[in-house]
Write an enzyme that holds these catalytic residues in place. Structure first.
Site, PDB file in Angstrom:
ATOM      1  N   CYS A 148       0.735  -1.356  -0.069  1.00 48.49           N
ATOM      2  CA  CYS A 148      -0.198  -0.016  -0.007  1.00 48.49           C
ATOM      3  C   CYS A 148       0.796   1.116   0.110  1.00 48.49           C
ATOM      4  O   CYS A 148       1.260   1.658   1.087  1.00 48.49           O
ATOM      5  CB  CYS A 148      -1.079  -0.064   1.277  1.00 48.49           C
ATOM      6  SG  CYS A 148      -1.943   1.495   1.260  1.00 48.49           S
ATOM      7  N   CYS A 168      -0.296   4.254   2.214  1.00 50.85           N
ATOM      8  CA  CYS A 168      -0.135   4.011   3.606  1.00 50.85           C
ATOM      9  C   CYS A 168       1.243   4.006   4.008  1.00 50.85           C
ATOM     10  O   CYS A 168       1.606   4.793   4.936  1.00 50.85           O
ATOM     11  CB  CYS A 168      -0.624   2.533   3.969  1.00 50.85           C
ATOM     12  SG  CYS A 168      -2.173   1.757   3.386  1.00 50.85           S
ATOM     13  N   ASP A 169       2.192   3.777   3.291  1.00 51.62           N
ATOM     14  CA  ASP A 169       3.699   3.613   3.603  1.00 51.62           C
ATOM     15  C   ASP A 169       4.347   4.451   3.004  1.00 51.62           C
ATOM     16  O   ASP A 169       5.601   4.474   3.299  1.00 51.62           O
ATOM     17  CB  ASP A 169       4.009   2.212   3.649  1.00 51.62           C
ATOM     18  CG  ASP A 169       3.285   1.195   4.441  1.00 51.62           C
ATOM     19  OD1 ASP A 169       2.757   1.728   5.651  1.00 51.62           O
ATOM     20  OD2 ASP A 169       2.924   0.096   3.982  1.00 51.62           O
TER      21      ASP A 169
END
Ligand code: NDP
Length: 312
Positions: free
Chosen positions: A138, A141-142
């Site tokens: 992701c 997200c990261d």
């Protein structure tokens, strides 16, 4: 002493666009639906960036924000939305017997499955080792953790293309690695990739091994034609190679295809068990869009309502 079960007319499993739309419709039909959100409330859209193709948002909207709106809309009409996971299910007789969080038993007259799909992994031995230490599925997200660093992304679909352009805004360089020489992504997404100078395309390569002490420090890739190996110095590896349907809970109880997608009667959301309907990505490997998921959630709600009326 007899065991007390909670009873509901409609149980919805899943909280993506399909689940929440089914909740809006069944709540408005006064069926007082119960919805279990699962381990990722809001579903896959909560980990995406802007959604620009959902009708009604001319300027686009953040995926998380959109899912919050859908949840609130469902709650406004009385849907009972709960944080928790369905852990087992018995579809052999009606009402269907469902266990939430391993402890709570619910009897449901009709069931709407909207459990979606999850990211696929490469299957490299080293991938598991570095998950959370530089390997991610992701980018939104990261990606933040790799600001100013060099990263790689694997895949040639819309997800990989979208995530590559997202990462390119944060990272100094993004290697986009794809096993074929042609991308599967839409032309619009391809144009974005091709127009981003710090995305280096390595097409016709497959990943072989991830290297590094504790965290990812490198990736070895192989040219599929020549067998030539390349060693890339990277800090992060993003895997964007598609998804698998979240249907393990229903295995052996509902008809599925060889990939685990729940089979529905064409043009409907009816599964192989009467009273069980499936909507969204768990039954759709063709379109897989928030809009189509919401549409099929609406269909499932209408079909569940008609099914319940036919039972009286
Ligand atoms: P896709 O299935 O479309 O693409 C997966 C990609 O990963 C393909 O390029 C595939 O290669 C590659 N791949 C699969 N397995 C492996 C493997 N083991 N090793 C290396 N590469 C592999 O998945 P996406 O998640 O990209 O997209 C899913 C759906 O969601 C699509 O319908 C897409 O259009 C949609 N989507 C739409 C977006 C938007 O409209 N904004 C954004 C993101 C997704 P190959 O091409 O060789 O098969």
């Amino acid at each position: 002493m007899t065991e007390e079960f909670e009873k509901t007319k409609v149980l919805i499993i899943g909280s993506g666009p399909a689940g929440y739309t089914a909740a809006i419709y069944t709540a408005r039909a006064d069926l007082k639906p119960l919805l279990y959100q699962g381990m990722q409330p809001g579903g896959q859209l909560t980990i995406t960036t802007d959604v620009e193709n959902f009708p009604g948002y001319p300027e686009g909207i953040g995926g998380f924000e959109m899912m919050e709106d859908l949840r609130k809309q469902a709650e406004r009409f009385g849907a009972d939305i709960r944080w928790g996971e369905i852990t087992s299910i018995d579809l052999s007789e009606r009402p269907f017997k469902v266990v939430a969080d391993g402890t709570k038993t619910i009897l449901a007259d009709a069931l709407i499955i909207a459990t979606g799909a999850s990211a696929r992994w490469l299957g490299l031995e080293t991938e598991e080792k570095y998950r959370g230490f530089g390997v991610s599925a992701c980018a939104t997200c990261d990606g933040f953790f790799y600001k100013g660093k060099e990263v790689a992304i694997i895949g040639g679909g819309d997800s990989a293309a979208e995530e590559a352009t997202y990462l390119a805004k944060l990272c100094s360089k993004v290697y986009m690695i794809h096993r074929r020489t042609e991308l599967r992504a839409s032309k619009a997404m391809q144009n974005k990739v091709f127009g981003t100078p710090n995305i280096e395309r390595l097409f016709g390569y497959v990943p072989v091994e991830i290297t590094g002490e504790k965290n990812v420090e490198g990736l070895i890739i192989k040219n599929v034609d020549t067998g030539e190996l390349l060693n890339l110095a990277i800090s992060g590896l993003f895997v964007a190679i598609g998804h698998s349907p979240n249907s393990a809970l229903f295995k052996g109880q509902l008809d599925m295809d060889e990939s685990g997608y729940v089979i529905t009667v064409p043009g409907t959301t009816q599964t192989s068990v009467k009273g069980v309907f499936a909507a969204g990505d768990v039954q759709d490997k063709v379109y897989r869009q928030a809009t189509t998921a919401a549409g099929s959630g609406c269909m499932a709600a209408i079909e569940a309502e008609r099914f319940l009326s036919s039972q009286h």
